[in-house]
Design a protein around this motif. Structure first.
Motif, PDB file in Angstrom:
ATOM      1  N   HIS A 126       0.849  -1.196   0.000  1.00 36.25           N
ATOM      2  CA  HIS A 126       0.000   0.000   0.000  1.00 36.25           C
ATOM      3  C   HIS A 126       0.885   1.248   0.000  1.00 36.25           C
ATOM      4  O   HIS A 126       1.745   1.414   0.864  1.00 36.25           O
ATOM      5  CB  HIS A 126      -0.916  -0.013   1.236  1.00 36.25           C
ATOM      6  N   ASP A 127       0.683   2.128  -0.964  1.00 32.31           N
ATOM      7  CA  ASP A 127       1.571   3.273  -1.164  1.00 32.31           C
ATOM      8  C   ASP A 127       1.796   4.094   0.101  1.00 32.31           C
ATOM      9  O   ASP A 127       2.928   4.449   0.436  1.00 32.31           O
ATOM     10  CB  ASP A 127       1.010   4.187  -2.254  1.00 32.31           C
ATOM     11  N   ASN A 128       0.711   4.429   0.801  1.00 23.01           N
ATOM     12  CA  ASN A 128       0.841   5.306   1.966  1.00 23.01           C
ATOM     13  C   ASN A 128       1.679   4.679   3.072  1.00 23.01           C
ATOM     14  O   ASN A 128       2.241   5.386   3.913  1.00 23.01           O
ATOM     15  CB  ASN A 128      -0.548   5.669   2.501  1.00 23.01           C
ATOM     16  N   ASN A 129       1.744   3.352   3.100  1.00 24.96           N
ATOM     17  CA  ASN A 129       2.519   2.679   4.152  1.00 24.96           C
ATOM     18  C   ASN A 129       4.024   2.763   3.915  1.00 24.96           C
ATOM     19  O   ASN A 129       4.804   2.607   4.852  1.00 24.96           O
ATOM     20  CB  ASN A 129       2.108   1.206   4.259  1.00 24.96           C
ATOM     21  N   LYS A 130       4.433   2.982   2.667  1.00 26.55           N
ATOM     22  CA  LYS A 130       5.866   3.035   2.380  1.00 26.55           C
ATOM     23  C   LYS A 130       6.544   4.124   3.213  1.00 26.55           C
ATOM     24  O   LYS A 130       7.589   3.906   3.835  1.00 26.55           O
ATOM     25  CB  LYS A 130       6.100   3.278   0.893  1.00 26.55           C
ATOM     26  N   GLY A 131       5.947   5.315   3.203  1.00 22.39           N
ATOM     27  CA  GLY A 131       6.523   6.410   3.967  1.00 22.39           C
ATOM     28  C   GLY A 131       6.540   6.131   5.450  1.00 22.39           C
ATOM     29  O   GLY A 131       7.520   6.441   6.148  1.00 22.39           O
ATOM     30  N   ALA A 132       5.456   5.526   5.959  1.00 19.02           N
ATOM     31  CA  ALA A 132       5.377   5.230   7.390  1.00 19.02           C
ATOM     32  C   ALA A 132       6.454   4.227   7.801  1.00 19.02           C
ATOM     33  O   ALA A 132       7.035   4.332   8.888  1.00 19.02           O
ATOM     34  CB  ALA A 132       3.990   4.692   7.731  1.00 19.02           C
ATOM     35  N   ILE A 133       6.734   3.261   6.935  1.00 12.84           N
ATOM     36  CA  ILE A 133       7.760   2.248   7.247  1.00 12.84           C
ATOM     37  C   ILE A 133       9.141   2.900   7.300  1.00 12.84           C
ATOM     38  O   ILE A 133       9.929   2.636   8.217  1.00 12.84           O
ATOM     39  CB  ILE A 133       7.714   1.114   6.204  1.00 12.84           C
ATOM     40  N   VAL A 134       9.423   3.760   6.340  1.00 16.63           N
ATOM     41  CA  VAL A 134      10.730   4.434   6.327  1.00 16.63           C
ATOM     42  C   VAL A 134      10.854   5.366   7.531  1.00 16.63           C
ATOM     43  O   VAL A 134      11.894   5.413   8.204  1.00 16.63           O
ATOM     44  CB  VAL A 134      10.917   5.206   5.008  1.00 16.63           C
ATOM     45  N   GLN A 135       9.792   6.119   7.834  1.00 14.94           N
ATOM     46  CA  GLN A 135       9.827   7.049   8.972  1.00 14.94           C
ATOM     47  C   GLN A 135       9.996   6.320  10.300  1.00 14.94           C
ATOM     48  O   GLN A 135      10.509   6.891  11.269  1.00 14.94           O
ATOM     49  CB  GLN A 135       8.551   7.890   8.989  1.00 14.94           C
ATOM     50  N   ALA A 136       9.577   5.061  10.354  1.00 11.26           N
ATOM     51  CA  ALA A 136       9.738   4.276  11.585  1.00 11.26           C
ATOM     52  C   ALA A 136      11.162   3.750  11.737  1.00 11.26           C
ATOM     53  O   ALA A 136      11.442   3.006  12.679  1.00 11.26           O
ATOM     54  CB  ALA A 136       8.744   3.118  11.591  1.00 11.26           C
ATOM     55  N   GLY A 137      12.051   4.129  10.816  1.00  9.97           N
ATOM     56  CA  GLY A 137      13.447   3.705  10.910  1.00  9.97           C
ATOM     57  C   GLY A 137      13.673   2.269  10.501  1.00  9.97           C
ATOM     58  O   GLY A 137      14.558   1.594  11.037  1.00  9.97           O
ATOM     59  N   ALA A 138      12.901   1.786   9.519  1.00  7.75           N
ATOM     60  CA  ALA A 138      12.942   0.367   9.183  1.00  7.75           C
ATOM     61  C   ALA A 138      14.109  -0.025   8.292  1.00  7.75           C
ATOM     62  O   ALA A 138      14.531  -1.182   8.307  1.00  7.75           O
ATOM     63  CB  ALA A 138      11.626  -0.039   8.495  1.00  7.75           C
ATOM     64  N   ILE A 139      14.642   0.898   7.502  1.00  7.45           N
ATOM     65  CA  ILE A 139      15.598   0.497   6.471  1.00  7.45           C
ATOM     66  C   ILE A 139      16.844  -0.155   7.070  1.00  7.45           C
ATOM     67  O   ILE A 139      17.281  -1.224   6.622  1.00  7.45           O
ATOM     68  CB  ILE A 139      15.966   1.701   5.582  1.00  7.45           C
ATOM     69  N   GLY A 140      17.410   0.457   8.102  1.00  9.29           N
ATOM     70  CA  GLY A 140      18.600  -0.122   8.733  1.00  9.29           C
ATOM     71  C   GLY A 140      18.363  -1.524   9.266  1.00  9.29           C
ATOM     72  O   GLY A 140      19.122  -2.460   8.940  1.00  9.29           O
ATOM     73  N   PRO A 141      17.312  -1.741  10.084  1.00  9.07           N
ATOM     74  CA  PRO A 141      17.029  -3.099  10.564  1.00  9.07           C
ATOM     75  C   PRO A 141      16.726  -4.099   9.444  1.00  9.07           C
ATOM     76  O   PRO A 141      17.087  -5.269   9.549  1.00  9.07           O
ATOM     77  CB  PRO A 141      15.808  -2.898  11.468  1.00  9.07           C
ATOM     78  N   ILE A 142      16.054  -3.640   8.383  1.00 10.05           N
ATOM     79  CA  ILE A 142      15.779  -4.550   7.259  1.00 10.05           C
ATOM     80  C   ILE A 142      17.089  -4.987   6.609  1.00 10.05           C
ATOM     81  O   ILE A 142      17.265  -6.156   6.235  1.00 10.05           O
ATOM     82  CB  ILE A 142      14.848  -3.875   6.220  1.00 10.05           C
ATOM     83  N   VAL A 143      18.028  -4.058   6.479  1.00 11.55           N
ATOM     84  CA  VAL A 143      19.334  -4.404   5.907  1.00 11.55           C
ATOM     85  C   VAL A 143      20.049  -5.417   6.796  1.00 11.55           C
ATOM     86  O   VAL A 143      20.707  -6.345   6.301  1.00 11.55           O
ATOM     87  CB  VAL A 143      20.185  -3.137   5.713  1.00 11.55           C
TER      88      VAL A 143
END
Length: 648
Positions: free
Chosen positions: A422-439
């Motif tokens: 869902h498009d709107n969730n993309k921003g929320a996931i990034v704002q929650a600091g998810a990219i580092g833990p996903i990596v």
């Protein structure tokens, strides 16, 4: 009644799952026999659990273990039956062998679960025990047999799928298909389209198979009378008593150019993709969000995923609607997500709240179960994805990416993947600091978690600014490792993410420095991997960067590229020519090597019969070769002349 509330709840869950399966009434014709046999056997097992539920005292540990095993199989069976009831008819036929193997797996797993059932400890009646033994013996026989397939139906599908769009089909074949698949009305075809959309969202089908199915649907729709859009506007001044009883609502046919090639419906918000094709925004966005990187109609790899509004076509559609008395289709507004959530069932909302409480509990078992439930809910529907995010699940799931429990970690990253559709969730996931833990999951998780982490990064990278952030967090070397050493699916997920990330110029150098060219070349020279298209598409992007051109040239790519131009698929030829042109422009010696390897003739053929992009690249290469040859001739003549003058 059982004294242990947890045991009672487990047995009741088994009974509820059984009842849910027996309530499914209609199945696709291709799997109807297998479904009905499974439902009949499940129904015969209900009395066993009804009697167990009425036992006095606690259940023995062995019994609980066996019942848990049965419930796990029942859940798989329930999902399979629902898919055979509501799933794509075309998919179920084309993948009938794979679906049958799932039935055999369920049958075998249920057989094993019943093998370990401690009947003596359960004190069930002789009648029920005999009934279960009968089912058990049927399961043992069934797991060794397979239903025969409708070979004529499969052949008909293959014939239609292999034909070009503009070729005239044998009407007998199409009518036979429509009859056997029950795709003979507009409503049936629209329902099939919806089923295919769900497959897109779930990333359960490859691009080529999907395009074949859309092609078949378009041809089947061509058998029907044009779909009629009714208008009920009436000029009251012209109404007479006789006209009220005799006139029907006015009708009009939707022009083909106004239909989305994916949904086959009137477009609400037409947008243009990089291939030049126009689609309805909602449908092409779902396609892209599901991880696809090709144009659904042309199958061309999209160099970027930007959607450009087609204002001219939107205006034409509006004019057509107004002139025919039809309400102009409205585009989805920014508040659509909230509406989806408000329309969701209250039961789902309350379930989500309970699951979030378990995420906050700090109890490993509860968190593992809750993340698994959220993973499935987020996969199931767009409404669930909105509601789960609105309830505050994203920060909690991000926090669990660093858990030491590997199953919880996998569930959490997969739930985020499903939410990111869902498009709107993309921003929320990034704002929650998810990219580092996903990596970090991509680097250190187990294989399935790494696969889904790569897929999540791709989904998030659809937003351009996220490409920069993801590249800066060290994701690219980890994706290259997965591309090199991962499972088949892991390599595809890594390739998809690397392709999208490399659209950003700064990430191209990162990918090259991470050593991506070597694994890409291995995939190209080993076509059994099935990833030649993906690998070449990434090379074509990297070849636009100087470091990429140097690395590709050093990897002895020229012989491979020439061979692909000579004998590859049309898409392979196009990308191989693009890479060769980039390399040759940077270093003319590559052009000399290509010509020595016999590239001139296949390039000449490609310049005449390739795709538009392939023709441009091939023509440019031929021009470079001809100029190089003329320069060589001039140099030779000048050398001869100088030698002659010296001799005189």
């Amino acid at each position: 009644m059982l004294g242990d509330p947890d045991a009672f709840s487990l047995v009741q869950t088994v009974i509820n799952t059984c009842n849910e399966m027996t309530m499914i009434r209609r199945f696709r014709k291709s799997q109807k026999k297998e479904c009905m046999n499974l439902v009949r056997r499940v129904k015969l097992m209900v009395p066993l659990f009804e009697e167990v539920k009425e036992l006095q005292g606690p259940l023995p540990g062995d019994a609980i273990t066996s019942i848990l095993a049965v419930q796990k199989v029942f859940q798989s069976a329930n999902d399979l039956l629902h898919f055979c009831s509501e799933g794509s008819k075309l998919y179920l036929v084309l993948e009938s062998e794979a679906v049958s193997s799932k039935f055999r797996a369920v049958t075998g797993d249920l057989d094993k679960a019943l093998d370990s059932m401690p009947y003596d400890l359960l004190d069930v009646s002789d009648e029920v025990r005999e009934q279960i033994q009968l089912v058990h013996s049927q399961l043992k026989r069934a797991k060794c047999t397979a239903d025969s397939q409708d070979i004529e139906l499969i052949v008909d599908i293959m014939i239609v799928a292999s034909q070009k769009e503009d070729e005239i089909e044998d009407p007998d074949v199409l009518h036979r298909l429509a009859d056997k698949l029950q795709l003979g009305t507009h409503s049936e075809i629209n329902a099939e389209m919806s089923a295919l959309q769900r497959l897109i969202e779930e990333r359960s089908i490859d691009d080529e198979s999907l395009e074949e199915m859309f092609k078949i649907l378009r041809k089947l729709r061509g058998l029907l009378e044009p779909e009629i859009v009714e208008t009920d506007t009436v000029d009251l001044e012209k109404v007479s008593l006789s006209s009220v009883t005799s006139e029907k609502p006015s009708t009009c046919v939707i022009p083909d150019d106004f239909r989305c090639p994916v949904s086959l419906e009137l477009m609400k918000d037409p947008v243009i993709v990089a291939s030049g094709q126009t689609y309805d925004r909602a449908y092409i966005q779902r396609w892209l969000d599901a991880g696809h990187k090709t144009c659904p109609k042309s199958q061309q790899v999209l160099p970027h995923l930007v959607l450009t509004p087609n204002y001219v076509l939107r205006s034409l559609i509006a004019q057509w609607c107004e002139s025919n008395g039809i309400e102009v289709p409205k585009r989805a507004g920014p508040s659509q997500g909230s509406k989806l959530c408000s329309d969701a069932a209250a039961g789902d909302s309350s379930t989500i709240d309970v699951l979030l409480q378990k995420l906050r509990s700090g109890q490993i078992d509860a968190q593992r179960a809750a993340t698994g439930e959220l993973r499935l809910l987020a996969k199931r529907s767009a409404e669930n994805r909105v509601c789960i995010a609105d309830a505050g699940a994203i920060p909690l799931l991000v926090g669990l990416l660093s858990t030491e429990d590997l199953r919880t970690q996998e569930n959490a990253v997969t739930a985020l993947l499903n939410l990111s559709i869902h498009d709107n969730n993309k921003g929320a996931i990034v704002q929650a600091g998810a990219i580092g833990p996903i990596v970090e999951v991509l680097k250190h998780g187990h294989m399935e978690a790494r696969e889904n982490a790569a897929a999540t990064l791709f989904s998030l990278s659809v937003v351009d600014e996220n490409k920069v952030t993801i590249g800066a967090t060290g994701a690219i070397p980890a994706l290259v490792d997965l591309l090199r050493d991962g499972s088949s699916r892991g390599k595809k997920d890594a390739a998809t993410a690397l392709f999208n990330l490399s659209i950003y110029q700064g990430n191209k150098a990162r990918a090259v420095r991470a050593g991506v060219v070597g694994p890409l070349m291995n995939l190209i020279v080993n076509p059994i991997s099935g990833m030649v298209d993906e690998a070449l598409a990434i090379l074509a992007i990297l070849a636009t960067h100087q470091e990429g051109r140097i690395a590709i040239g050093n990897a002895f790519a020229i012989p491979v590229l020439v061979e692909l131009i000579r004998s590859g698929s049309s898409r392979n030829k196009e990308n191989a020519a693009a890479v060769l042109l980039a390399l040759s422009t940077s270093d003319p010696n590559h052009l000399v090597t290509a010509r020595q390897l016999g590239a001139y003739q296949p390039l000449t053929e490609l310049a005449q019969s390739g795709t538009a992009r392939a023709r441009r690249k091939a023509t440019a290469l031929l021009e470079h070769m001809n100029r190089q040859e003329m320069a060589g001739d001039a140099f030779f003549q000048e050398t001869q002349s100088t030698a002659y003058r010296s001799a005189c």
